[in-house]
Design an enzyme around this catalytic site. Structure first.
Site, short mmCIF file in Angstrom:
data_model
loop_
_atom_site.label_atom_id
_atom_site.label_comp_id
_atom_site.label_asym_id
_atom_site.label_seq_id
_atom_site.Cartn_x
_atom_site.Cartn_y
_atom_site.Cartn_z
N SER A 184 0.87 -1.27 -0.19
CA SER A 184 -0.03 -0.04 -0.11
C SER A 184 0.88 1.29 -0.01
CB SER A 184 -0.98 -0.06 1.16
OG SER A 184 -0.21 -0.30 2.35
N HIS A 212 -5.37 -3.50 -3.02
CA HIS A 212 -4.83 -2.60 -4.23
C HIS A 212 -4.51 -3.06 -5.30
CE1 HIS A 212 -4.03 0.45 -0.91
NE2 HIS A 212 -3.58 -0.40 -0.22
N LYS A 243 -11.75 0.43 -2.61
CA LYS A 243 -10.60 0.88 -3.49
C LYS A 243 -11.01 0.99 -4.72
CE LYS A 243 -7.59 0.66 0.52
NZ LYS A 243 -6.66 -0.20 1.32
C1 LIG Z 1 -6.86 -0.64 2.67
C2 LIG Z 1 -6.26 -1.72 3.01
C3 LIG Z 1 -7.15 -2.60 3.75
C4 LIG Z 1 -8.24 -2.43 4.31
O1 LIG Z 1 -9.28 -2.22 3.53
P1 LIG Z 1 -10.65 -1.36 3.89
O2 LIG Z 1 -11.70 -1.79 2.93
O3 LIG Z 1 -10.18 0.10 3.75
O4 LIG Z 1 -10.79 -1.29 5.43
C5 LIG Z 1 -6.42 -4.03 3.75
N1 LIG Z 1 -5.33 -4.14 3.27
C6 LIG Z 1 -4.55 -3.52 2.49
C7 LIG Z 1 -3.29 -3.86 1.97
C8 LIG Z 1 -4.94 -2.03 2.62
O5 LIG Z 1 -4.33 -1.09 1.87
#
Ligand SMILES: *Cc1c(COP(=O)(O)O)cnc(C)c1O
Length: 392
Positions: A184, A212, A243
């Site tokens: 991330s 991602h 995302k």
């Molecule tokens: C953003 C993220 C999450 C969490 O996802 P949300 O739906 O925002 O709670 C989990 N793992 C990674 C690698 C992330 O970047």
């Protein structure tokens, strides 16, 4: 009677200490839809801070799906899934996610964060071992800690180190390897084929978090595992709706048995109210767009490659990114903040990412590229960064 001292007085001191180290975070409030141009603190900026990779967060097809579903079914879901909160739209979305991922089954969580915490803690416990990449997302780290399994952290993307740790630590009941697929804060890619190989060789389960990569990588947008042709070798795949899909919620896909086990044992699933059904309608609409408009992810990844090359050409340290997440690593938090401020003055919003989100000494600006950015906006960003490249 002496006045009772405020038991929370320490907080003000701790916040002042964060301030002194340029590590205090503050909320900013945006107005209007989440889009390539965003009004933040009364300024309209080109937004490179979001994870809205396919530009779907403000797509009318999603909000129309929500409006229609809300009209029919109302808003609240009323209960946790096992009690009486599992509706027809949840069911339909889970079936659709399993189909999308090419797995037997899928399970919805209210966020990607709790999907990770729920899956990891349901799979391992005391007497088990987990092997975790040093740069895994906080939700995987927290899942590992809460599981009370023995935690082995391997060097980032270092399959050789993982192999050493696996061969040195034996005698555990169950073993689990966990990794992000696209990281991330660095945008680089996990060596999933090597990890799958090690999982098979050392009789370990493998969990891959595609947060991602869902919607972005792979011929169908399933994620990095699809693009590396290893999806069938990954026992537990986690994705997020929040995302690239522009919605909210997380999911786990895999075998029927895996999902049946999580329904029984994943505590954030069992003890939390189901997401509103209308949110599922939005996710179904987003999955249709991912299927019907592959040019979104193709264009995004092509533009990301161009942008990476342009920034490297200006001498910025962009690490080993190979995705739509492009870090500009500048070192100290104060420098990241100063560059972020200078870019905002030029009309661009790039968040300064500081410890503990990244290791000390690696503060950075993080570019989250979106299909919704225009060529012109990208050229403008490169120009603005060019003006700052020789700053010291
Ligand atoms: C953003 C993220 C999450 C969490 O996802 P949300 O739906 O925002 O709670 C989990 N793992 C990674 C690698 C992330 O970047």
């Amino acid at each position: 009677m002496p006045p009772h001292p405020d038991p929370l007085a320490w907080i003000a001191e701790e916040l002042a200490a964060l301030d002194a180290h340029d590590l205090r975070r503050r909320l900013r409030t945006y107005r209007g839809p989440q889009a390539a141009r965003l009004e933040i603190d009364d300024r309209v900026l080109v937004n490179f801070g979001s994870n809205d990779y396919l530009g779907l967060a403000a797509d009318r097809r999603l909000s129309e799906a929500v409006a229609h579903a809300t009209e029919q079914d109302g808003w609240g879901s009323g209960a946790s899934p096992l009690v009486v909160g599992h509706g027809q739209r949840h069911q339909r979305l889970e079936e659709r996610l399993a189909e999308f991922e090419g797995t037997e089954a899928a399970l919805l969580f209210s966020s990607g964060y709790v999907a990770n915490v729920g899956a990891v803690t349901a799979l391992i416990g005391p007497g088990d071992a987990v092997y975790s990449d040093a740069l895994n997302h906080a939700s995987l780290v927290d899942g590992c800690r809460l599981s009370r399994a023995a935690i082995h952290v391997y060097r980032h993307n270092d399959a050789g180190h993982l192999k050493l740790l696996l061969s040195e630590s034996r005698g555990f009941r169950r073993r689990l390897i966990v990794t992000d697929s696209v990281f991330s804060m660095d945008g680089d890619l996990a060596p999933l084929a090597e990890l799958a190989e090690l999982a098979e060789r050392f009789h370990s389960m493998l969990l891959v978090d595609e947060a991602h990569a869902t919607g972005v990588f792979g011929a169908h947008g399933r994620g990095l595992a699809e693009s590396l042709c290893v999806d069938e070798r990954i026992d537990v795949r986690v994705g997020t709706l929040s995302k690239a899909l522009g919605c909210a919620g997380g999911f786990v896909t895999g075998s029927r048995a895996l999902v049946d086990w999580l329904v029984n044992k994943a505590r954030p699933y069992v003890f939390s109210t189901a997401a509103p059904q209308a949110a599922c309608a939005a996710a179904l609409a987003a999955l249709d767009i991912v299927r019907d408009e592959p040019e979104r992810r193709e264009t995004l990844l092509a533009r990301a490659a161009d942008l990476r090359a342009a920034l490297a050409g200006q001498g910025w340290q962009t690490g080993t990114t190979a995705s739509q997440i492009i870090p500009i690593i500048v070192g100290e938090p104060a420098r990241a903040l100063a560059i972020s401020t200078a870019l905002a003055e030029r009309g661009y919003w790039l968040p300064a990412i500081r410890p503990p989100s990244v290791p000390a000494g690696q503060a950075r600006l993080r570019i989250g590229l979106s299909f919704s950015h225009s060529e012109e906006q990208l050229e403008g960003l490169v120009r603005a960064l060019g003006q700052l490249a020789s700053w010291d």
